[in-house]
Design an enzyme around this catalytic site. Structure first.
Site, PDB file in Angstrom:
ATOM      1  N   GLU A  21      -6.582  -2.838 -20.177  1.00  0.00           N
ATOM      2  CA  GLU A  21      -7.645  -3.063 -19.191  1.00  0.00           C
ATOM      3  C   GLU A  21      -7.538  -2.097 -18.009  1.00  0.00           C
ATOM      4  O   GLU A  21      -8.535  -1.795 -17.368  1.00  0.00           O
ATOM      5  CB  GLU A  21      -7.660  -4.526 -18.714  1.00  0.00           C
ATOM      6  CG  GLU A  21      -6.492  -4.939 -17.866  1.00  0.00           C
ATOM      7  CD  GLU A  21      -6.557  -6.397 -17.445  1.00  0.00           C
ATOM      8  OE1 GLU A  21      -7.651  -6.961 -17.389  1.00  0.00           O
ATOM      9  OE2 GLU A  21      -5.491  -6.963 -17.159  1.00  0.00           O
ATOM     10  N   HIS A  66       4.018  -7.884 -41.919  1.00  0.00           N
ATOM     11  CA  HIS A  66       2.910  -8.477 -42.669  1.00  0.00           C
ATOM     12  C   HIS A  66       1.603  -7.710 -42.480  1.00  0.00           C
ATOM     13  O   HIS A  66       0.535  -8.241 -42.737  1.00  0.00           O
ATOM     14  CB  HIS A  66       2.741  -9.950 -42.266  1.00  0.00           C
ATOM     15  CG  HIS A  66       3.963 -10.769 -42.579  1.00  0.00           C
ATOM     16  ND1 HIS A  66       4.359 -11.043 -43.856  1.00  0.00           N
ATOM     17  CD2 HIS A  66       4.893 -11.330 -41.771  1.00  0.00           C
ATOM     18  CE1 HIS A  66       5.474 -11.753 -43.837  1.00  0.00           C
ATOM     19  NE2 HIS A  66       5.825 -11.937 -42.572  1.00  0.00           N
ATOM     20  N   ASN A  73       9.909 -15.773   7.040  1.00  0.00           N
ATOM     21  CA  ASN A  73       9.146 -16.056   5.819  1.00  0.00           C
ATOM     22  C   ASN A  73      10.008 -15.589   4.651  1.00  0.00           C
ATOM     23  O   ASN A  73      10.496 -14.465   4.659  1.00  0.00           O
ATOM     24  CB  ASN A  73       7.835 -15.254   5.856  1.00  0.00           C
ATOM     25  CG  ASN A  73       7.105 -15.277   4.528  1.00  0.00           C
ATOM     26  OD1 ASN A  73       7.153 -16.261   3.807  1.00  0.00           O
ATOM     27  ND2 ASN A  73       6.435 -14.184   4.197  1.00  0.00           N
ATOM     28  N   GLY A  74      10.240 -16.452   3.665  1.00  0.00           N
ATOM     29  CA  GLY A  74      11.074 -16.090   2.520  1.00  0.00           C
ATOM     30  C   GLY A  74      12.121 -17.164   2.272  1.00  0.00           C
ATOM     31  O   GLY A  74      11.961 -18.306   2.718  1.00  0.00           O
ATOM     32  N   TRP A 103       4.860 -22.955   5.253  1.00  0.00           N
ATOM     33  CA  TRP A 103       4.647 -23.676   4.010  1.00  0.00           C
ATOM     34  C   TRP A 103       6.045 -24.015   3.516  1.00  0.00           C
ATOM     35  O   TRP A 103       6.811 -23.147   3.127  1.00  0.00           O
ATOM     36  CB  TRP A 103       3.870 -22.843   2.992  1.00  0.00           C
ATOM     37  CG  TRP A 103       3.631 -23.678   1.783  1.00  0.00           C
ATOM     38  CD1 TRP A 103       4.377 -23.716   0.649  1.00  0.00           C
ATOM     39  CD2 TRP A 103       2.636 -24.685   1.627  1.00  0.00           C
ATOM     40  NE1 TRP A 103       3.901 -24.675  -0.200  1.00  0.00           N
ATOM     41  CE2 TRP A 103       2.835 -25.273   0.363  1.00  0.00           C
ATOM     42  CE3 TRP A 103       1.588 -25.144   2.439  1.00  0.00           C
ATOM     43  CZ2 TRP A 103       2.028 -26.303  -0.112  1.00  0.00           C
ATOM     44  CZ3 TRP A 103       0.786 -26.162   1.956  1.00  0.00           C
ATOM     45  CH2 TRP A 103       1.003 -26.728   0.698  1.00  0.00           C
ATOM     46  N   CYS A 154       4.618 -18.459   4.108  1.00  0.00           N
ATOM     47  CA  CYS A 154       4.556 -18.625   5.556  1.00  0.00           C
ATOM     48  C   CYS A 154       3.934 -17.366   6.165  1.00  0.00           C
ATOM     49  O   CYS A 154       3.867 -16.329   5.517  1.00  0.00           O
ATOM     50  CB  CYS A 154       5.945 -18.787   6.134  1.00  0.00           C
ATOM     51  SG  CYS A 154       6.860 -20.143   5.394  1.00  0.00           S
ATOM     52  N   LYS A 200      -2.631  -5.755 -20.116  1.00  0.00           N
ATOM     53  CA  LYS A 200      -2.568  -5.020 -18.846  1.00  0.00           C
ATOM     54  C   LYS A 200      -2.799  -3.534 -19.084  1.00  0.00           C
ATOM     55  O   LYS A 200      -3.525  -2.879 -18.345  1.00  0.00           O
ATOM     56  CB  LYS A 200      -1.191  -5.213 -18.184  1.00  0.00           C
ATOM     57  CG  LYS A 200      -1.003  -6.536 -17.482  1.00  0.00           C
ATOM     58  CD  LYS A 200      -1.785  -6.603 -16.189  1.00  0.00           C
ATOM     59  CE  LYS A 200      -2.067  -8.016 -15.748  1.00  0.00           C
ATOM     60  NZ  LYS A 200      -2.947  -8.826 -16.601  1.00  0.00           N
ATOM     61  N   LYS A 237     -13.401 -10.089 -11.352  1.00  0.00           N
ATOM     62  CA  LYS A 237     -12.233 -10.907 -11.030  1.00  0.00           C
ATOM     63  C   LYS A 237     -12.363 -12.323 -11.559  1.00  0.00           C
ATOM     64  O   LYS A 237     -11.436 -12.864 -12.122  1.00  0.00           O
ATOM     65  CB  LYS A 237     -12.008 -10.914  -9.508  1.00  0.00           C
ATOM     66  CG  LYS A 237     -10.750 -11.662  -9.073  1.00  0.00           C
ATOM     67  CD  LYS A 237      -9.493 -10.979  -9.569  1.00  0.00           C
ATOM     68  CE  LYS A 237      -8.240 -11.771  -9.285  1.00  0.00           C
ATOM     69  NZ  LYS A 237      -7.134 -11.383 -10.185  1.00  0.00           N
ATOM     70  N   ARG A 256      -2.380 -18.025   4.360  1.00  0.00           N
ATOM     71  CA  ARG A 256      -1.034 -18.071   3.794  1.00  0.00           C
ATOM     72  C   ARG A 256      -0.524 -19.510   3.680  1.00  0.00           C
ATOM     73  O   ARG A 256       0.594 -19.726   3.243  1.00  0.00           O
ATOM     74  CB  ARG A 256      -0.070 -17.209   4.634  1.00  0.00           C
ATOM     75  CG  ARG A 256      -0.450 -15.735   4.612  1.00  0.00           C
ATOM     76  CD  ARG A 256       0.486 -14.898   5.443  1.00  0.00           C
ATOM     77  NE  ARG A 256       1.807 -14.823   4.874  1.00  0.00           N
ATOM     78  CZ  ARG A 256       2.193 -13.995   3.920  1.00  0.00           C
ATOM     79  NH1 ARG A 256       1.322 -13.174   3.388  1.00  0.00           N
ATOM     80  NH2 ARG A 256       3.422 -13.994   3.481  1.00  0.00           N
ATOM     81  N   GLU A 314       0.474 -10.007 -23.082  1.00  0.00           N
ATOM     82  CA  GLU A 314       0.089  -9.740 -21.689  1.00  0.00           C
ATOM     83  C   GLU A 314       0.286  -8.262 -21.357  1.00  0.00           C
ATOM     84  O   GLU A 314      -0.546  -7.646 -20.691  1.00  0.00           O
ATOM     85  CB  GLU A 314       0.926 -10.646 -20.760  1.00  0.00           C
ATOM     86  CG  GLU A 314       0.883 -10.329 -19.277  1.00  0.00           C
ATOM     87  CD  GLU A 314      -0.492 -10.456 -18.642  1.00  0.00           C
ATOM     88  OE1 GLU A 314      -1.460 -10.824 -19.335  1.00  0.00           O
ATOM     89  OE2 GLU A 314      -0.607 -10.141 -17.439  1.00  0.00           O
TER      90      GLU A 314
HETATM   91  C1  F6R Z   1      -6.361  -9.974 -16.925  1.00  0.00           C
HETATM   92  C2  F6R Z   1      -7.001 -11.052 -16.173  1.00  0.00           C
HETATM   93  C3  F6R Z   1      -7.921 -11.940 -16.923  1.00  0.00           C
HETATM   94  C4  F6R Z   1      -7.914 -13.349 -16.351  1.00  0.00           C
HETATM   95  C5  F6R Z   1      -8.984 -14.204 -17.029  1.00  0.00           C
HETATM   96  C6  F6R Z   1      -8.942 -15.643 -16.574  1.00  0.00           C
HETATM   97  O1  F6R Z   1      -5.518  -9.214 -16.115  1.00  0.00           O
HETATM   98  O2  F6R Z   1      -6.829 -11.180 -15.002  1.00  0.00           O
HETATM   99  O3  F6R Z   1      -7.626 -11.950 -18.279  1.00  0.00           O
HETATM  100  O4  F6R Z   1      -6.645 -13.904 -16.561  1.00  0.00           O
HETATM  101  O5  F6R Z   1     -10.242 -13.673 -16.755  1.00  0.00           O
HETATM  102  O6  F6R Z   1      -9.127 -15.724 -15.209  1.00  0.00           O
HETATM  103  P1  F6R Z   1      -8.748 -17.036 -14.422  1.00  0.00           P
HETATM  104  O7  F6R Z   1      -7.256 -17.190 -14.494  1.00  0.00           O
HETATM  105  O8  F6R Z   1      -9.227 -16.808 -13.010  1.00  0.00           O
HETATM  106  O9  F6R Z   1      -9.458 -18.173 -15.084  1.00  0.00           O
END
Ligand code: F6R
Length: 606
Positions: A486, A502, A99-100, A74, A2, A483, A601, A27, A479
């Site tokens: 990268e 192994h 909101n929440g 929402w 929201c 993180k 991104k 939002r 993951e």
């Molecule tokens: C890592 C990251 C990427 C995305 C990947 C897929 O932090 O953000 O590994 O997860 O490029 O991106 P989407 O989810 O937009 O298809």
């Protein structure tokens, strides 16, 4: 998600409130409303549907005054209807926007109804209006009323309240949901983010969690939860604000980590049917017909798929194959055992995932797109769409989109299990209740920044790190390693802890950081033995675990604990410290957190 806005001390403020609401349209909205305070009365317009319906209503029935609140909704608690739209009023005297999620709303409602309050909506938020009314009727000042209401409510919130008899004054508060306060010349403003205020002022205060404030045209008094006045810095926001701003955080990634309670709550709302059960956009017959699923994704989204495989197989007894999209698209897969393909993509634009989805479609599978961006290519091309509602994610490293994907996928697993007759009503309701508790548990876990900072500092000197997890925590280890590498450019690998012996155990040498994920689940004992083997070879164990599992290991160098959680949901909660560790390590190293080198991104090339 929201959006809330508010103005005190500006002539003809309803136009300004509408303008600010337009800036919060990202939002999401299913209804909206405005209340204006004038001559000791509160007048309100609310409309279902897009904001233009409210604009139309404001043209037909204008509201005029110099203070007021606005909201775009929402739906989370209570369906989409005018009476559930905000603002909510109590006794014609108090009005609120929120909101929440107020988690203890049922108990509060029962208590307030017992005292004679009558409710007019199904929302959790309405209790706030009645609590403020009660506080003012008991003769409390605005400052005391803010403290009193804060002490009564549990959950996540950004809220604002006004009283008809207190002109040009509003009380605001926040915990885990965003709230910005704008300071103008003879007027003050609030908004869910500074973008909502950027046409009004550049001087903004971002409230901290559990702060509340009394806002008047001439200025703002901020208090902490104990009611002690506190100073919060006035930030000068850039004149040319984009669509979203950093909300007072240093990086979008830091902001997005903090937005996870909101992102999870709103994704859960999108996965909750009108009868209040976990559901999917698929009809029950379509779910029942699913006898095998291929999950297609890249990077972090692929790890979400891997977590979902454990959930779907154990709850719904449906086989799942997780495929790296860039590999799948060039394979000649045998699809006979599967009836549908779920393409998971935050952006909905990753070319590999799009192509893999097309490939699966051509092979005769029904396609489902799990995307965060409505209208994206995958959303448009998939046979069906399951949305995550994380809001725009700007930081290149995915954080809130990942936990939102997990929220949607666990909800999908439960709905599928139900359609397949594989889950009892009691277990279904138990999981649903546990998921509803996630936003506030994640909110509490966000308090770990200070505990993790020294650890992050010590990691900056590392050349390499291992992440270990077992069963459903194995993908979280992957993951975590992704993180860290990268963002901080430190080499990191994730392994299934049982697999260490192994081969990868050869990597362990004195002082190698080993980030270990542990939950109080069926494999805890075995996972603990695997960690013992790593520690015995000189590995420096950094344990990330639930409170109740922390004592299982007495050889860890550092221990980070999160609240106890249903073992099924441990991957969601344990992801948060893993994100914070990577963020703070990168921050300490001074790398470009929001735009790490060589990355984009959304990757729309092969
Ligand atoms: C890592 C990251 C990427 C995305 C990947 C897929 O932090 O953000 O590994 O997860 O490029 O991106 P989407 O989810 O937009 O298809």
């Amino acid at each position: 998600m929201c959006g809330i806005v508010g103005v005190v001390g500006l002539e003809a403020c309803s136009e300004t409130i509408l303008d600010s609401l337009k800036r919060l349209e990202y939002r999401g909205y299913d209804s909206s409303g405005i209340v204006i305070q004038s001559d000791g009365a509160l007048q309100m317009n609310r409309a279902v549907g897009k904001l233009r319906n409210l604009s139309e209503m404001m043209r037909e029935a204008p509201l005029d005054g110099q203070s007021g609140l606005g909201h775009t909704r929402w739906a989370t608690h209570g369906g989409v209807s005018e009476r559930n739209a905000h603002p909510h009023m109590a006794g014609d005297k108090v009005v609120i926007v929120h909101n929440g999620i107020i988690e203890n709303h049922v108990a509060l409602r029962v208590e307030l109804e017992g005292k004679g309050h009558s409710f007019s909506s199904e929302t959790d938020s309405e209790v706030l209006a009645h609590l403020f009314l009660e506080a003012f009727d008991n003769g409390l000042s605005a400052q005391q009323a803010g403290k009193e209401v804060m002490a009564r409510i549990e959950g996540t919130f950004a809220l604002a309240a006004m009283h008809a008899d207190h002109p040009d004054m509003m009380i605001v508060a926040r915990n885990a949901s965003p709230l910005a306060v704008g300071l103008g010349e003879g007027a003050s403003f609030i908004g869910s983010d500074a973008v909502a205020l950027s046409h009004l002022t550049r001087d903004v205060i971002y409230l901290k969690d559990n702060d509340y404030a009394v806002i008047r045209p001439e200025g703002v008094e901020v208090f902490d939860a104990e009611g002690t006045p506190v100073n919060r810095e006035v930030v000068i926001v850039a004149a040319s604000q984009g669509v979203v701003d950093k909300g007072g955080y240093r990086h979008f990634m830091e902001k997005e980590i903090h937005e996870q309670p909101d992102a999870i709550a709103h994704t859960l709302a999108a996965m909750t049917g009108p009868e209040g059960k976990l559901s999917t956009p698929l009809a029950r017959e379509d779910l029942a017909a699913i006898d095998g699923i291929v999950m297609l994704a890249a990077g972090t989204s692929h790890y979400a798929a891997m977590v979902a495989r454990y959930w779907i197989e154990s709850l719904a007894r449906v086989p799942v194959s997780c495929e790296i999209a860039s590999e799948y698209r060039y394979r000649n897969p045998v699809t006979g055992a599967f009836s549908c393909a779920v393409a998971i993509s935050q952006s909905g634009e990753s070319l590999d995932t799009l192509m893999a989805m097309r490939h699966a479609g051509e092979a005769g599978l029904r396609t489902i797109g799990l995307v965060n961006v409505p209208g994206s290519t995958i959303a448009r091309e998939a046979d069906m769409v399951m949305p995550t509602r994380a809001g725009p994610e700007i930081g290149v490293a995915s954080t809130k989109a990942f936990t939102a994907q997990l929220t949607a996928l666990v909800s999908f697993a439960v709905a599928l299990a139900e359609a397949k007759g594989q889950i009892s009503v009691a277990r279904r309701d138990e999981i649903h209740a546990a998921i509803q508790g996630l936003p506030s548990m994640v909110g509490r876990t966000l308090g770990l920044f200070d505990d993790i900072r020294p650890l992050a500092h010590s990691l900056t000197a590392a050349r390499s790190a291992l992440y270990l997890g077992r069963d459903v925590l194995f993908p979280v280890a992957l993951e975590g390693a992704l993180k860290l590498k990268e963002l901080s450019y430190i080499h990191a690998e994730g392994f299934a802890s049982g697999e260490m012996k192994h081969g990868p155990i050869a990597l362990i040498e004195e002082g190698l950081p080993v980030v270990a994920l542990l939950a109080a689940d069926e494999v805890m004992g075995k996972a603990a033995s695997n960690l013992q083997e790593a520690a015995a070879r000189g590995g420096r164990i950094i344990l990330i675990t639930e409170e109740r599992a922390a004592s299982t290991i007495d050889f860890a160098e550092s221990v980070i604990t999160v609240p106890n959680v249903d073992p099924l949901l441990a991957p969601v909660l344990l992801t948060v410290p893993v994100q914070i560790l990577a963020y703070l390590t990168a921050f300490e190293k001074g790398t470009d957190v929001d735009q790490p080198r060589n990355l984009a991104k959304s990757v729309t090339v092969e």
